[in-house]
Design a protein around this motif. Structure first.
Motif, PDB file in Angstrom:
ATOM      1  N   MET A   1      47.465  -2.288-106.824  1.00  0.00           N
ATOM      2  CA  MET A   1      47.950  -3.069-105.724  1.00  0.00           C
ATOM      3  C   MET A   1      47.096  -2.729-104.509  1.00  0.00           C
ATOM      4  SD  MET A   1      51.788  -3.392-104.174  1.00  0.00           S
ATOM      5  CE  MET A   1      52.427  -3.536-105.801  1.00  0.00           C
ATOM      6  N   GLU A   2      46.807  -3.714-103.739  1.00  0.00           N
ATOM      7  CA  GLU A   2      45.961  -3.535-102.565  1.00  0.00           C
ATOM      8  C   GLU A   2      46.675  -4.129-101.349  1.00  0.00           C
ATOM      9  OE1 GLU A   2      42.631  -1.877-101.027  1.00  0.00           O
ATOM     10  OE2 GLU A   2      43.000  -1.969-103.174  1.00  0.00           O
ATOM     11  N   PHE A   3      46.496  -3.482-100.198  1.00  0.00           N
ATOM     12  CA  PHE A   3      47.096  -3.965 -98.970  1.00  0.00           C
ATOM     13  C   PHE A   3      46.016  -4.304 -97.959  1.00  0.00           C
ATOM     14  CE2 PHE A   3      50.391  -1.521-101.015  1.00  0.00           C
ATOM     15  CZ  PHE A   3      51.481  -2.362-100.901  1.00  0.00           C
ATOM     16  N   CYS A   4      46.273  -5.319 -97.165  1.00  0.00           N
ATOM     17  CA  CYS A   4      45.320  -5.830 -96.196  1.00  0.00           C
ATOM     18  C   CYS A   4      45.111  -4.837 -95.050  1.00  0.00           C
ATOM     19  CB  CYS A   4      45.824  -7.168 -95.642  1.00  0.00           C
ATOM     20  SG  CYS A   4      44.736  -7.899 -94.416  1.00  0.00           S
ATOM     21  N   ASP A   5      43.840  -4.588 -94.713  1.00  0.00           N
ATOM     22  CA  ASP A   5      43.516  -3.702 -93.593  1.00  0.00           C
ATOM     23  C   ASP A   5      43.813  -4.373 -92.254  1.00  0.00           C
ATOM     24  OD1 ASP A   5      42.592  -1.726 -95.347  1.00  0.00           O
ATOM     25  OD2 ASP A   5      40.553  -2.532 -95.335  1.00  0.00           O
ATOM     26  N   GLU A   6      43.857  -5.690 -92.235  1.00  0.00           N
ATOM     27  CA  GLU A   6      44.080  -6.435 -90.994  1.00  0.00           C
ATOM     28  C   GLU A   6      45.561  -6.511 -90.617  1.00  0.00           C
ATOM     29  OE1 GLU A   6      41.460  -7.611 -89.152  1.00  0.00           O
ATOM     30  OE2 GLU A   6      40.231  -6.617 -90.667  1.00  0.00           O
ATOM     31  N   CYS A   7      46.413  -6.926 -91.569  1.00  0.00           N
ATOM     32  CA  CYS A   7      47.816  -7.170 -91.233  1.00  0.00           C
ATOM     33  C   CYS A   7      48.799  -6.348 -92.059  1.00  0.00           C
ATOM     34  CB  CYS A   7      48.142  -8.660 -91.376  1.00  0.00           C
ATOM     35  SG  CYS A   7      48.158  -9.265 -93.081  1.00  0.00           S
ATOM     36  N   GLY A   8      48.329  -5.633 -93.087  1.00  0.00           N
ATOM     37  CA  GLY A   8      49.198  -4.780 -93.893  1.00  0.00           C
ATOM     38  C   GLY A   8      49.922  -5.490 -95.031  1.00  0.00           C
ATOM     39  N   SER A   9      49.705  -6.794 -95.191  1.00  0.00           N
ATOM     40  CA  SER A   9      50.372  -7.535 -96.263  1.00  0.00           C
ATOM     41  C   SER A   9      49.757  -7.219 -97.614  1.00  0.00           C
ATOM     42  CB  SER A   9      50.263  -9.042 -96.016  1.00  0.00           C
ATOM     43  OG  SER A   9      50.944  -9.401 -94.849  1.00  0.00           O
ATOM     44  N   MET A  10      50.514  -7.480 -98.683  1.00  0.00           N
ATOM     45  CA  MET A  10      50.021  -7.267-100.028  1.00  0.00           C
ATOM     46  C   MET A  10      48.965  -8.322-100.355  1.00  0.00           C
ATOM     47  SD  MET A  10      52.264  -6.480-103.441  1.00  0.00           S
ATOM     48  CE  MET A  10      53.286  -7.890-103.201  1.00  0.00           C
ATOM     49  N   MET A  11      47.907  -7.889-101.013  1.00  0.00           N
ATOM     50  CA  MET A  11      46.811  -8.797-101.355  1.00  0.00           C
ATOM     51  C   MET A  11      46.898  -9.195-102.824  1.00  0.00           C
ATOM     52  SD  MET A  11      43.723  -6.974 -99.251  1.00  0.00           S
ATOM     53  CE  MET A  11      42.739  -8.434 -98.941  1.00  0.00           C
ATOM     54  N   LYS A  12      46.264 -10.314-103.168  1.00  0.00           N
ATOM     55  CA  LYS A  12      46.195 -10.767-104.556  1.00  0.00           C
ATOM     56  C   LYS A  12      44.733 -10.902-104.942  1.00  0.00           C
ATOM     57  CE  LYS A  12      46.646 -15.535-103.124  1.00  0.00           C
ATOM     58  NZ  LYS A  12      47.404 -16.751-103.145  1.00  0.00           N
ATOM     59  N   THR A  13      44.493 -10.929-106.255  1.00  0.00           N
ATOM     60  CA  THR A  13      43.113 -11.040-106.716  1.00  0.00           C
ATOM     61  C   THR A  13      42.729 -12.497-106.923  1.00  0.00           C
ATOM     62  OG1 THR A  13      43.787 -10.823-109.013  1.00  0.00           O
ATOM     63  CG2 THR A  13      43.157  -8.801-107.881  1.00  0.00           C
TER      64      THR A  13
END
Length: 107
Positions: A1-13
């Motif tokens: 799982m990865e989280f956005c460095d900009e807004c902290g939201s969960m990212m998808k592939t």
């Protein structure tokens, strides 16, 4: 799982990049980092604990709870964290009359 460095939201592939579904930020995927990710696949499941030989004094507190088997209105109760830490605990009940066991999850 990865989280956005900009807004902290969960990212998808999407292909070979991670994409934030909130702000649209992208970052490249790392095959080495993804290989080290911890998953729940293959982990041991909880085991059943036999309480048939435990005295009622040692069973712990009771509460008002309707037994689905005999309609008794008292049950011993216990709470356990059996899912991930960000989810609520599961409540386990044992009827004080017939010994029927059931559980209650928050949904």
């Amino acid at each position: 799982m990865e989280f956005c460095d900009e807004c902290g939201s969960m990212m998808k592939t999407e292909g070979d990049v991670w994409v934030c579904s909130s702000c649209g930020a992208e970052k490249p995927r790392s095959e080495a980092a993804e290989r080290q990710a911890v998953t729940t696949q293959g982990q041991q499941k909880s085991e059943v604990v036999d309480t048939s030989e435990v005295s009622s004094e040692d069973m712990g507190p009771t509460t008002e709870a309707q037994c689905p088997e005999c309609d008794n209105d008292r049950a011993f109760w216990e709470m356990k964290q059996i899912r991930s830490a960000d989810e609520s605990e599961t409540r386990f009940f044992t009827c004080t009359e017939c010994g029927h066991k059931w559980r209650e999850d928050d949904h």
